[in-house]
Motif scaffolding. Structure first.
Motif, PDB file in Angstrom:
ATOM      1  N   GLY A 273      -6.747  -4.322   8.100  1.00 37.50           N
ATOM      2  CA  GLY A 273      -7.338  -3.436   7.098  1.00 37.50           C
ATOM      3  C   GLY A 273      -7.043  -1.976   7.380  1.00 37.50           C
ATOM      4  N   ALA A 274      -7.148  -1.592   8.646  1.00 39.60           N
ATOM      5  CA  ALA A 274      -6.834  -0.210   9.025  1.00 39.60           C
ATOM      6  C   ALA A 274      -5.351   0.080   8.833  1.00 39.60           C
ATOM      7  CB  ALA A 274      -7.243   0.038  10.469  1.00 39.60           C
ATOM      8  N   LEU A 275      -4.521  -0.919   9.098  1.00 35.18           N
ATOM      9  CA  LEU A 275      -3.073  -0.743   8.923  1.00 35.18           C
ATOM     10  C   LEU A 275      -2.731  -0.548   7.448  1.00 35.18           C
ATOM     11  CD1 LEU A 275      -0.431  -0.566  10.434  1.00 35.18           C
ATOM     12  CD2 LEU A 275      -0.227  -3.048  10.257  1.00 35.18           C
ATOM     13  N   ILE A 276      -3.430  -1.252   6.584  1.00 36.27           N
ATOM     14  CA  ILE A 276      -3.219  -1.073   5.140  1.00 36.27           C
ATOM     15  C   ILE A 276      -3.573   0.364   4.742  1.00 36.27           C
ATOM     16  CG2 ILE A 276      -4.070  -1.752   2.854  1.00 36.27           C
ATOM     17  CD1 ILE A 276      -4.408  -4.619   4.074  1.00 36.27           C
ATOM     18  N   ALA A 277      -4.691   0.871   5.252  1.00 42.02           N
ATOM     19  CA  ALA A 277      -5.105   2.245   4.941  1.00 42.02           C
ATOM     20  C   ALA A 277      -4.107   3.261   5.474  1.00 42.02           C
ATOM     21  CB  ALA A 277      -6.493   2.509   5.522  1.00 42.02           C
ATOM     22  N   VAL A 278      -3.614   3.041   6.681  1.00 38.86           N
ATOM     23  CA  VAL A 278      -2.646   3.965   7.282  1.00 38.86           C
ATOM     24  C   VAL A 278      -1.344   3.958   6.488  1.00 38.86           C
ATOM     25  CG1 VAL A 278      -1.204   4.328   9.328  1.00 38.86           C
ATOM     26  CG2 VAL A 278      -3.644   3.934   9.586  1.00 38.86           C
TER      27      VAL A 278
ATOM     28  N   ALA B 165      -0.637   7.118  13.762  1.00 41.11           N
ATOM     29  CA  ALA B 165      -1.840   6.289  13.702  1.00 41.11           C
ATOM     30  C   ALA B 165      -1.482   4.808  13.588  1.00 41.11           C
ATOM     31  CB  ALA B 165      -2.719   6.714  12.532  1.00 41.11           C
ATOM     32  N   ALA B 166      -0.412   4.493  12.878  1.00 41.87           N
ATOM     33  CA  ALA B 166      -0.007   3.097  12.714  1.00 41.87           C
ATOM     34  C   ALA B 166       0.376   2.452  14.039  1.00 41.87           C
ATOM     35  CB  ALA B 166       1.165   3.002  11.729  1.00 41.87           C
ATOM     36  N   THR B 167       0.817   3.243  14.993  1.00 41.10           N
ATOM     37  CA  THR B 167       1.189   2.670  16.293  1.00 41.10           C
ATOM     38  C   THR B 167      -0.024   2.301  17.136  1.00 41.10           C
ATOM     39  OG1 THR B 167       1.322   4.831  17.382  1.00 41.10           O
ATOM     40  CG2 THR B 167       3.344   3.991  16.337  1.00 41.10           C
TER      41      THR B 167
ATOM     42  N   ALA C 120       0.835  -1.207   0.000  1.00 38.87           N
ATOM     43  CA  ALA C 120       0.000   0.000   0.000  1.00 38.87           C
ATOM     44  C   ALA C 120       0.868   1.255   0.000  1.00 38.87           C
ATOM     45  CB  ALA C 120      -0.939  -0.003   1.211  1.00 38.87           C
ATOM     46  N   TYR C 121       1.919   1.241   0.783  1.00 37.67           N
ATOM     47  CA  TYR C 121       2.851   2.369   0.851  1.00 37.67           C
ATOM     48  C   TYR C 121       3.483   2.615  -0.516  1.00 37.67           C
ATOM     49  CZ  TYR C 121       6.939   5.056   2.434  1.00 37.67           C
ATOM     50  OH  TYR C 121       7.910   6.009   2.598  1.00 37.67           O
TER      51      TYR C 121
END
Length: 190
Positions: free
Chosen positions: A96-101, A88-90, A50-51
């Motif tokens: 799914g939320a980590l992918i968005a972040v 936010a990643a921490t 994603a990054y």
């Protein structure tokens, strides 16, 4: 190289190191991340990709944006977006939320990368530009000047300011108009 240019170069090196370290540090953390979030291998792949996907997709747009609205503004915006995403990643424990972040962090990185190189190009005269932006060894482009600056014995307290204070000294430059090599005017390619 003047003291102000050296400070600008150090800030640019820190910004570039932030973008690069986001990839390598994630690769080291993947096993723990899989265990803590319960992510599947496919989700872990998306966390990594994603990054890179957002970063690569927005890189040219971000460079053009920096030319139009100002490089310093885009760089500071990118650092802010990247920092909020990293913070936010921490706190996220859902894959799914980590992918968005990570996508948000890719957006910040896309704003950071072209503006740092553009600021170096516009700040340093041609005689110093090569030394500031490249190195003949396989190190990152700015690592040698930053490392040599840290090793200086006579560094004053003023010189060791934070990146935030140095960023106020960055030139706020922008292009006055469209580039002469605008893609719409380039014509057909072979």
């Amino acid at each position: 190289m003047t003291a102000q240019r050296r400070r600008i170069l150090i800030v640019m090196c820190l910004a570039l190191a932030t973008v690069v370290s986001a990839v390598s540090s994630l690769n080291v953390a993947l096993p723990d991340m899989a265990r803590d979030t319960g992510a599947t291998p496919t989700q872990l792949q998306w966390v990594v990709d994603a990054y890179a996907l957002v970063f690569a997709g927005l890189l040219l747009f971000a460079g053009a944006l920096g030319d139009r609205v100002g490089r310093r503004r885009v760089l500071l915006g990118g650092l802010g977006i990247f920092g909020v995403g990293a913070l936010a990643a921490t706190t996220v424990d859902d894959p799914g939320a980590l992918i968005a972040v990570r996508g948000v962090m890719g957006l910040g990185a896309a704003l950071i990368m072209p503006t740092t190189l553009s600021i170096i190009t516009s700040t340093f005269p041609p005689g110093e530009r090569d030394r500031a932006s490249t190195s003949s060894s396989p190190r990152p482009p700015c690592s040698a000047p930053c490392a040599s600056s840290r090793r200086e014995k006579t560094v004053s307290r003023r010189r060791s300011t934070s990146a935030g204070r140095c960023s106020r000294r960055l030139p706020s430059s922008r292009s006055s108009g469209p580039s002469s090599k605008d893609l719409s005017e380039a014509g057909p390619t072979r």
